[in-house]
Design an enzyme around this catalytic site. Structure first.
Site, short mmCIF file in Angstrom:
data_model
loop_
_atom_site.label_atom_id
_atom_site.label_comp_id
_atom_site.label_asym_id
_atom_site.label_seq_id
_atom_site.Cartn_x
_atom_site.Cartn_y
_atom_site.Cartn_z
N ASN A 157 14.20 83.11 45.88
CA ASN A 157 14.09 84.44 45.27
C ASN A 157 12.99 84.49 44.22
O ASN A 157 12.62 83.46 43.66
CB ASN A 157 15.43 84.81 44.64
CG ASN A 157 16.45 85.20 45.68
OD1 ASN A 157 16.14 85.99 46.57
ND2 ASN A 157 17.65 84.65 45.59
N CYS A 178 16.98 85.86 54.11
CA CYS A 178 18.13 86.00 53.23
C CYS A 178 19.37 86.02 54.11
O CYS A 178 19.32 86.48 55.25
CB CYS A 178 18.04 87.30 52.43
SG CYS A 178 19.38 87.54 51.23
N HIS A 179 20.48 85.50 53.62
CA HIS A 179 21.70 85.51 54.42
C HIS A 179 22.67 86.60 54.00
O HIS A 179 23.83 86.61 54.41
CB HIS A 179 22.38 84.14 54.42
CG HIS A 179 22.60 83.58 53.05
ND1 HIS A 179 22.56 82.24 52.78
CD2 HIS A 179 22.87 84.16 51.86
CE1 HIS A 179 22.79 82.01 51.51
NE2 HIS A 179 22.99 83.16 50.94
N HIS A 207 18.19 92.41 49.25
CA HIS A 207 19.25 92.66 48.29
C HIS A 207 19.51 94.14 48.09
O HIS A 207 20.04 94.54 47.05
CB HIS A 207 18.97 91.96 46.95
CG HIS A 207 18.85 90.49 47.08
ND1 HIS A 207 17.91 89.75 46.38
CD2 HIS A 207 19.51 89.59 47.85
CE1 HIS A 207 18.01 88.48 46.71
NE2 HIS A 207 18.98 88.36 47.61
N ASP A 264 24.51 91.23 49.07
CA ASP A 264 24.13 91.28 47.66
C ASP A 264 23.84 92.68 47.16
O ASP A 264 23.76 92.91 45.95
CB ASP A 264 22.90 90.39 47.42
CG ASP A 264 23.19 88.94 47.72
OD1 ASP A 264 24.18 88.42 47.20
OD2 ASP A 264 22.42 88.32 48.49
#
Length: 466
Positions: A157, A178-179, A207, A264
């Site tokens: 990040n 990203c997961h 996110h 997120d």
């Protein structure tokens, strides 16, 4: 083929990826280069990686280096998972903890990096993420000379800011990973849905992604979610601090924006959910989520404990090679099971034409309506030997998400990148001018001055001027 992992001394992540590579027959015989600037952690990862591959009967060729050039030269894929930090600190979390404490002393709860629509303050550093962006650009510029056809798989990040600036400034092959999209699985489980019968898409920016398409057996599954919200959401309890996907905050965001926030995104809402710990517990459940003064320090300590365990385990393995990693630490060293990360399926799709659908960060090019075409977005992408093929969104994100959530988040990304590029300290001030915690301009001056004068921030202080 050569795959390089930069920041390979991470606690678990690198070893999980190594397990994925080792268990993928299509990548058999590949060269794996482990790179880190911390020699102790690098050596531990190297020892454990070799032992892990031996247990998996893998013929990966593993090498290690502390040289960025050696890791990049003639590579095909670079996974950047590095979290840069000064040598005189234990880790990057310690640096973050120090500036968070200073921020709170000056009236900024959870530090100055906790900003609306980016409430998870460990995603950034001094708002503009200077060390993380600098490292990524260093990697990208070296790639132009040493590995011009390679892919940079940005994992550390802030993925949004880094993928955007590298794309704009270097034109190398970059994709952000990203997961967070795995949050959809929590919804499927709670609604007792057969995942094979679910058609779904998520879209947004890193996110900040939303469940735009949600069908089950050909029917609109949002109706099932609405019934759960009405009948059962009041019984929801988090299983751990990370468990927020079906929290009151998530449901409240769904009611306002008209689509469900995923992963997120739930942690990156407005101040409404984040004023203080009491507020956080109201919206995220009994733990208050992970982003508070109680749970975040616990998490950092758990990572440090895991790192110490990793280093000690590597020493033990050297003395007693008969120990099986897959038995003593199966949560990390999986056998017959993939980690769930998207990196190795991505590589396998490009190299071996094993077509797959992934959720990746790529240039918008009008995939999401209502935001600029050159912005990096996180969307479903079909990957095969011919390259990356973003799916058409059906339906597209609604105007409230585009205008009320994505546009402000994009603006903050642009401000952060301009601050990095120009070194204009007034941009960092402007972030805090717009912050509801700010009571005076003196407060802004005082907090930035104290943070900038930390010994490990000298380079950042030299970079930023009025």
């Amino acid at each position: 083929m050569k795959i390089s992992i930069i920041g390979a001394g991470s606690v678990r992540f690198s070893l999980q990826l190594i397990g994925d590579i080792a268990q993928n027959k299509g990548l058999s015989g590949s060269k794996l280069c482990l790179m880190d600037v911390n020699e102790t952690r690098l050596n531990a990862t190297y020892i454990l990686a070799n032992k892990y591959c031996l247990e998996l009967n893998s013929n990966l060729k593993i090498e290690k280096t502390m040289s960025l050039d050696e890791a990049i030269e003639a590579t095909d894929f670079i996974i950047n998972t590095a979290y840069p930090y000064p040598e005189d600190l234990e880790d990057g979390y310690q640096r973050w903890e120090i500036i968070t404490e200073i921020g709170e002393k000056h009236g900024y709860y959870r530090g100055i990096d906790s900003q609306e629509f980016n409430m998870v303050s460990t995603y950034s550093y001094l708002i503009c993420s200077y060390p993380d962006i600098k490292l990524a650009l260093d990697i990208a510029n070296k790639m132009k000379e040493l590995a011009p056809k390679a892919w940079l798989m940005q994992t550390a990040n802030p993925v949004f800011e880094i993928t955007q600036i590298v794309k704009d400034k270097t034109q190398i092959n970059i994709v952000g990973f990203c997961h967070g999209s795995s949050g959809v699985n929590e919804i499927f489980r709670e609604l007792n849905l057969d995942v094979n019968q679910v058609e779904w898409q998520v879209a947004g920016v890193n996110h900040g992604i939303w469940l735009n398409k949600f069908d089950y057996n050909g029917q609109n599954a949002y109706e099932l979610l609405d019934k759960w919200v009405k009948d059962k959401s009041h019984t929801w309890e988090p299983q751990d601090p990370w468990d927020v996907q079906l929290s009151p905050a998530a449901i409240d965001m769904y009611k306002f924006y008209g689509m469900m926030p995923i992963g997120d995104t739930v942690r990156n809402g407005s101040w409404k959910y984040n004023y203080d710990l009491v507020t956080k517990k109201r919206w995220y459940g009994k733990f208050g989520g992970i982003d508070n003064e109680v749970e975040r320090p616990k998490f950092h300590q758990s990572l440090r404990s895991a790192r110490r365990r990793m280093i000690e385990l590597s020493k033990t393995i050297e003395k007693d090679p008969s120990i099986k990693l897959t038995e003593v630490w199966p949560e990390v060293f999986k056998k017959g099971e993939m980690s769930g990360e998207q990196h190795i399926p991505f590589i396998n799709a490009l190299i071996n034409d094993k077509q797959t659908r992934l959720i990746l960060n790529v240039e918008n090019k009008d995939i999401i309506k209502g935001i600029p075409k050159d912005i990096v977005v996180e969307v479903p992408v079909i990957v095969d030997k011919q390259g990356l093929h973003p799916q058409t969104l059906n339906p597209n994100l609604n105007s409230r998400i585009a205008e009320y959530f994505l546009v402000p988040k994009i603006m903050r990304m642009k401000m952060a990148l301009e601050a990095y590029i120009t070194g204009d300290l007034m941009i960092l001030e402007e972030f805090l001018v717009r912050d509801p915690r700010t009571k005076s301009h003196k407060q802004i001056k005082d907090v930035l001055d104290e943070i900038m004068n930390l010994s490990f921030n000298q380079e950042i202080k030299d970079h930023f001027k009025y």
